[in-house]
Design an enzyme around this catalytic site. Structure first.
Site: not given
Ligand code: 6PG
Length: 476
Positions: A9, A33, A74-75, A128, A182, A185-186, A189, A260
């Site tokens: 990926g 891929r 990958v996604k 991250s 993680k 963490h987000n 964020e 996301k």
């Molecule tokens: C990180 C970020 C990374 C991504 C986020 C954005 O820690 O490097 O958090 O994982 O930039 O997923 O999240 P959103 O698109 O949900 O704002």
């Protein structure tokens, strides 16, 4: 077979992570891929280290020394399962599959169990730091078996960011613990970003400062307790001029925040665990509100404002108040996030060391901040701290700003400037420190309409009052 690690990926995150391994002296097998991406990586960056380009999954697996260590980048979602399905038949017991994407942790729990059943290690690994972090040193949060960390840990620690010589990578816990951490963490964020946005809005709408002026304020804040990656980039963004209009760049960006999913998952899980992460939740809902286009269109110019313009005699003092309110609200958001980690760790039996999480978030990641040193120290003082906010250092730091915090939230309320994260964090602060909450009345109401029973303050036991009859109390 001579590659020490493989990456499949090769979109920007995978590509940069592969380069990071190579630059740190590891022989890296690379696969994608569509082979074009693999070829261009080797062509453009082959000089940075040793890459083994593989055109098929079978070649890729064959290039790896055992136990094989395969990073999947990958996604998150169906693509991860597809790669795992293709990989697994080619692997042998003891091999390690590392999912470095932003997977939802229940998926990681499921995948870990499935691969363990075949003698394989599956490491759900939070990474991250964005594109730059992946290349120069991210913060890494690996879960899975402890056994896998013994093999993998030294490699990951070498490519992770370091702070004071300490790598921003450690074993988080079994199963989905790495992706869980993680995810939180987000969530943090999201809260951090929303708080910064509210501070910006107060200075912009409230004081009428220009974006560039506010950028200077943020740059100044970045020299103190608020020093962090997000404050730093905010100063940069605010200073940026749009080349097309010549005006402030932020003014041409549409005000609809996307996501996301990691923030949403954090809030969903907090509801499941019953942990009040109000700062993160408000931040997530604020994004949703910004994207509620028909609702906003229906409300704008229709809903009464009845506002009072911000009464500010001393602008500098107000800016300082906003700084303090931001800091206090930020402490609340982190305190709540760490509560969620503690609750999940207890609920799922993961044994997560919160102090270690604060330590690996000090560098590399999006929420990296001077402040995380303080959190690390708080957990060093007391590993089982029940409430980060009540740690002596933070209790004192917030106490010094609580007056400012109240002034800012009151002024924002009167001026009609929405500050959901500032306000809800203050409400949480007042709630958690209250000697008595009005939940007594809620319990009485529940008993009234549904015989749901209540506890008493003056004696043990569970009680019910016969509300529809003679109102005698019985012990249930
Ligand atoms: C990180 C970020 C990374 C991504 C986020 C954005 O820690 O490097 O958090 O994982 O930039 O997923 O999240 P959103 O698109 O949900 O704002």
């Amino acid at each position: 077979a001579r590659a020490q690690i493989g990456v499949t990926g090769l979109a920007v995150m995978g590509r940069n992570l592969a380069r990071n391994f190579a630059r740190n002296g590891f022989v890296v097998a690379v696969h994608n891929r569509s082979v074009g991406r693999m070829r261009s990586l080797v062509a453009e960056h082959g000089g940075e280290g040793e890459f083994v380009g593989a055109e098929s999954m079978a070649d890729f697996v064959a290039a790896l020394e055992r136990p094989r260590k395969v990073v999947v980048m990958v996604k998150a979602g169906a693509a991860t399962d597809a790669v795992i399905d293709e990989l697994v038949p080619l692997l042998e017991p003891g091999d390690i599959v590392i999912d470095a994407g932003n997977a939802h942790f229940p998926d990681t729990v499921r995948r870990e169990a499935a691969l363990a059943g075949r003698g394989l290690h599956f490491v759900g690994c939070g990474v991250s730091g964005g594109e730059e972090g992946a290349l120069l040193g991210p913060s890494i949060m690996p879960g899975g078996s402890r056994e896998s960390y013994e093999v993998l840990g030294p490699i990951l620690e070498k490519v992770a960011a370091t702070v004071d010589g300490v790598p921003c990578c450690t074993y988080v816990g079994p199963q989905g613990a790495g992706h869980f951490v993680k995810m939180v963490h987000n969530g943090i964020e999201y809260a951090d970003m929303q708080l910064i946005a509210e501070a910006y809005d107060l200075l912009r709408q409230g004081l009428g400062m220009s974006a560039a002026e506010i950028g200077e304020v943020f740059a100044q804040w970045n020299t103190g307790d608020l020093e962090s990656f997000l404050i730093e980039i905010t100063a940069d963004v605010l200073a940026h001029t749009d080349p097309l209009t010549g005006g402030a760049f932020v003014d041409v960006v549409a005000d609809r925040a996307e996501q996301k999913g990691t923030g949403r998952w954090t809030v969903q899980n907090a509801l499941d665990l019953g942990v009040p992460i109000t700062g993160i939740a408000e931040a997530t809902f604020a994004r949703a509100l910004s994207g509620s286009v028909p609702q906003r269109a229906a409300a704008v110019g229709v809903l009464a404002a009845d506002t009072v313009a911000l009464q500010v005699d001393d602008r500098d003092a107000f800016v300082e108040d906003v700084r303090r309110a931001l800091y206090a609200s930020k402490v609340v958001a982190y305190s709540q996030g760490f509560d969620q980690i503690a609750a999940a760790s207890a609920q799922y039996g993961w044994g997560i060391d919160r102090g270690a999480m604060a330590r690996i978030w000090r560098g590399g990641c999006i929420i990296r901040a001077r402040f995380l040193d303080r959190i690390t120290q708080a957990y060093e003082r007391e590993a089982d701290l029940p409430l980060l906010l009540a740690d002596p250092y933070f209790a004192d730091a917030v106490a010094q700003g609580v007056g400012a915090w109240r002034r800012v939230v009151s002024a924002a309320t009167l001026a009609g400037i929405p500050t959901p994260a500032f306000s809800s964090s203050l409400a949480y602060y007042d709630g958690v420190r209250a000697e008595r909450l009005p939940a007594n009345l809620i319990q009485a109401q529940r008993d009234f309409f549904g015989a749901h029973t209540y506890a008493r303050t003056d004696r043990p036991g569970t009680f019910h009052t016969d509300w529809s009859g003679d109102r005698t109390e019985t012990e249930a």
